[in-house]
Motif scaffolding. Sequence first.
Motif, short mmCIF file in Angstrom:
data_model
loop_
_atom_site.label_atom_id
_atom_site.label_comp_id
_atom_site.label_asym_id
_atom_site.label_seq_id
_atom_site.Cartn_x
_atom_site.Cartn_y
_atom_site.Cartn_z
N LEU A 16 -24.84 20.79 -4.61
CA LEU A 16 -24.48 22.13 -4.16
C LEU A 16 -25.98 23.35 -3.74
N VAL A 17 -27.24 22.68 -5.28
CA VAL A 17 -28.07 22.97 -5.64
C VAL A 17 -29.04 22.62 -4.47
N GLY A 18 -29.10 21.54 -4.26
CA GLY A 18 -29.76 20.35 -2.82
C GLY A 18 -29.65 21.31 -1.66
N GLU A 19 -28.64 21.87 -1.73
CA GLU A 19 -28.27 22.59 -0.62
C GLU A 19 -28.80 23.91 -0.51
N VAL A 20 -29.13 24.25 -1.83
CA VAL A 20 -29.92 26.14 -1.77
C VAL A 20 -31.05 25.73 -1.79
N LEU A 21 -31.31 24.52 -2.41
CA LEU A 21 -33.10 24.68 -2.90
C LEU A 21 -33.41 23.49 -1.76
N TYR A 22 -33.51 22.52 -1.62
CA TYR A 22 -34.07 21.93 -0.05
C TYR A 22 -34.84 21.91 0.86
N GLY A 23 -36.44 21.56 0.24
CA GLY A 23 -37.30 22.95 1.69
C GLY A 23 -38.28 23.16 0.74
N VAL A 57 -39.19 30.46 7.71
CA VAL A 57 -37.47 30.09 7.93
C VAL A 57 -36.50 30.06 6.87
N GLN A 58 -37.73 29.43 5.29
CA GLN A 58 -37.46 29.20 4.06
C GLN A 58 -36.77 30.47 3.50
N LEU A 59 -37.30 31.91 3.34
CA LEU A 59 -37.40 32.89 2.97
C LEU A 59 -36.03 33.16 3.62
N LYS A 60 -35.26 33.69 5.09
CA LYS A 60 -34.48 33.68 6.17
C LYS A 60 -32.95 33.20 4.59
N GLU A 61 -33.19 31.79 4.63
CA GLU A 61 -32.45 30.53 3.90
C GLU A 61 -32.09 31.55 2.27
N LEU A 62 -33.19 31.83 2.03
CA LEU A 62 -32.83 32.13 0.75
C LEU A 62 -32.23 33.44 -0.11
N GLU A 63 -32.37 33.98 1.36
CA GLU A 63 -32.07 35.52 1.45
C GLU A 63 -30.23 35.27 2.24
N SER A 64 -30.08 34.08 2.17
CA SER A 64 -28.35 33.48 3.42
C SER A 64 -27.29 33.45 2.32
N HIS A 65 -28.51 32.90 1.39
CA HIS A 65 -27.69 32.43 0.09
C HIS A 65 -27.68 32.98 -0.85
N GLU A 66 -28.22 34.46 -0.92
CA GLU A 66 -28.16 35.29 -1.80
C GLU A 66 -29.15 35.44 -3.01
N LEU A 67 -30.58 34.41 -3.25
CA LEU A 67 -31.26 34.19 -4.15
C LEU A 67 -32.32 35.64 -3.93
N VAL A 68 -32.53 35.88 -2.61
CA VAL A 68 -33.61 37.05 -2.70
C VAL A 68 -32.94 37.66 -1.42
N GLY A 69 -33.35 39.12 -1.84
CA GLY A 69 -32.79 40.40 -0.87
C GLY A 69 -34.64 40.67 -0.38
N LYS A 70 -34.56 41.84 1.01
CA LYS A 70 -35.02 41.93 1.58
C LYS A 70 -35.15 43.38 2.24
N VAL A 71 -36.28 44.15 1.48
CA VAL A 71 -35.74 45.99 1.79
C VAL A 71 -37.55 46.04 3.06
N ILE A 72 -37.13 46.30 4.17
CA ILE A 72 -37.83 46.51 5.37
C ILE A 72 -37.91 48.23 5.45
#
Length: 119
Positions: A16-23, A57-72
Motif C-alpha cells: 500500500l505504501v509503495g503504491e502511494v509513495l512510488y515515484g 504528474v507526481q503532484l497529481k498522484e499525491l493529490e489523488s491519494h489525498e496526501l496533498v491538496g491544491k488551492v487555485i
Amino acid sequence: MYERKTLPELNCGLDLVGEVLYGKWKMRLLWFIHEGFQRPSELQRKIPGASRRVLNVQLKELESHELVGKVIYPVVPPKVEYYLTDFGKSLIPVIDAIGQWGDQHDDHLRTLILKNTKP
C-alpha cells in the motif's frame, strides 16, 4: 495520462505504501510542501533534476491519494498552491525517520551507490 493496465498487488502495508509513495520525487515533494514550499515554481527550484511535467504528474498522484491538496486562486496568471492534508501530515514522521536513517548511513550508502553507477 498513464492508465494502469493491471491491478496493483495490495497484500500488505508495504504494498500500500509503495503504491502511494512510488515515484522518484514524491517523498521530497511531501517534505518540501511540509517545509512551506507550496508553489509549483518553488518546488521546481528545490528539485532542479526533475522536469516540470514529472513534478506535475507526481503532484497529481499525491493529490489523488489525498496526501496533498491544491488551492487555485482566480487571478491572471493562475496561482496554485499545494498543502499537506492531515493524511499527508501523518507521513512526515515516517519520511523524517527515513531521512535520518540515510544521514546515519551516508558514507556507506554513498559508496555503494557510486560503486554501482557506471560513468
